[in-house]
Motif scaffolding. Sequence first.
Motif, PDB file in Angstrom:
ATOM      1  N   ALA A 165      -5.396   4.408  -4.524  1.00 59.23           N
ATOM      2  CA  ALA A 165      -6.111   3.517  -3.594  1.00 59.23           C
ATOM      3  C   ALA A 165      -7.602   3.828  -3.575  1.00 59.23           C
ATOM      4  CB  ALA A 165      -5.532   3.657  -2.197  1.00 59.23           C
TER       5      ALA A 165
ATOM      6  N   GLU B 260      -9.381   0.619   0.561  1.00 57.82           N
ATOM      7  CA  GLU B 260      -7.931   0.413   0.737  1.00 57.82           C
ATOM      8  C   GLU B 260      -7.325   1.499   1.620  1.00 57.82           C
ATOM      9  OE1 GLU B 260      -7.151  -1.810  -3.546  1.00 57.82           O
ATOM     10  OE2 GLU B 260      -6.937   0.364  -3.400  1.00 57.82           O
TER      11      GLU B 260
ATOM     12  N   TYR C 149       0.843  -1.204   0.000  1.00 58.45           N
ATOM     13  CA  TYR C 149       0.000   0.000   0.000  1.00 58.45           C
ATOM     14  C   TYR C 149       0.879   1.255   0.000  1.00 58.45           C
ATOM     15  CZ  TYR C 149      -3.171   3.610   1.722  1.00 58.45           C
ATOM     16  OH  TYR C 149      -3.884   4.772   1.874  1.00 58.45           O
TER      17      TYR C 149
ATOM     18  N   ILE D 146      -3.122  -3.391   0.901  1.00 60.60           N
ATOM     19  CA  ILE D 146      -3.641  -3.989  -0.332  1.00 60.60           C
ATOM     20  C   ILE D 146      -3.060  -5.383  -0.476  1.00 60.60           C
ATOM     21  CG2 ILE D 146      -4.009  -1.804  -1.552  1.00 60.60           C
ATOM     22  CD1 ILE D 146      -1.351  -2.299  -3.019  1.00 60.60           C
TER      23      ILE D 146
END
Length: 116
Positions: free
Chosen positions: A53, A57, A42, A63
């Motif tokens: 994102a 998320e 992420y 993620i």
Amino acid sequence: MQDLLCGLQSPIVMDIKMGIRTYLESEVCKPGEQPKYRNDLYQKMTKVDPHAATEEERERKSITKARYMQFREEMSSSATLGFRIDGQKVRWPSIWERPRRVSLPYCLTGVWSSII
């Protein structure tokens, strides 16, 4: 392993990944396992594109590896052209530093001309 470039004066090497999808499901999730959510991926994704994102998320701040791999391919020319230049080595410093972010055909023109 053997250095295939040994003895060459000024070798030029390019790593090209072919296909619109350059990973296998088995590389991102083992059969029968639930996908793991990873904060490190992420962070890598949002460092490249802070708006990539989804809302979910962003709330989770993580993620899956499959999502990260999909994001990488969307940022490169893999999704649009069916290949991407993943790396290059030339005899002079390259003016083109971020090959994975090239996604449009006209952007690749500069890459090819800097190598040839």
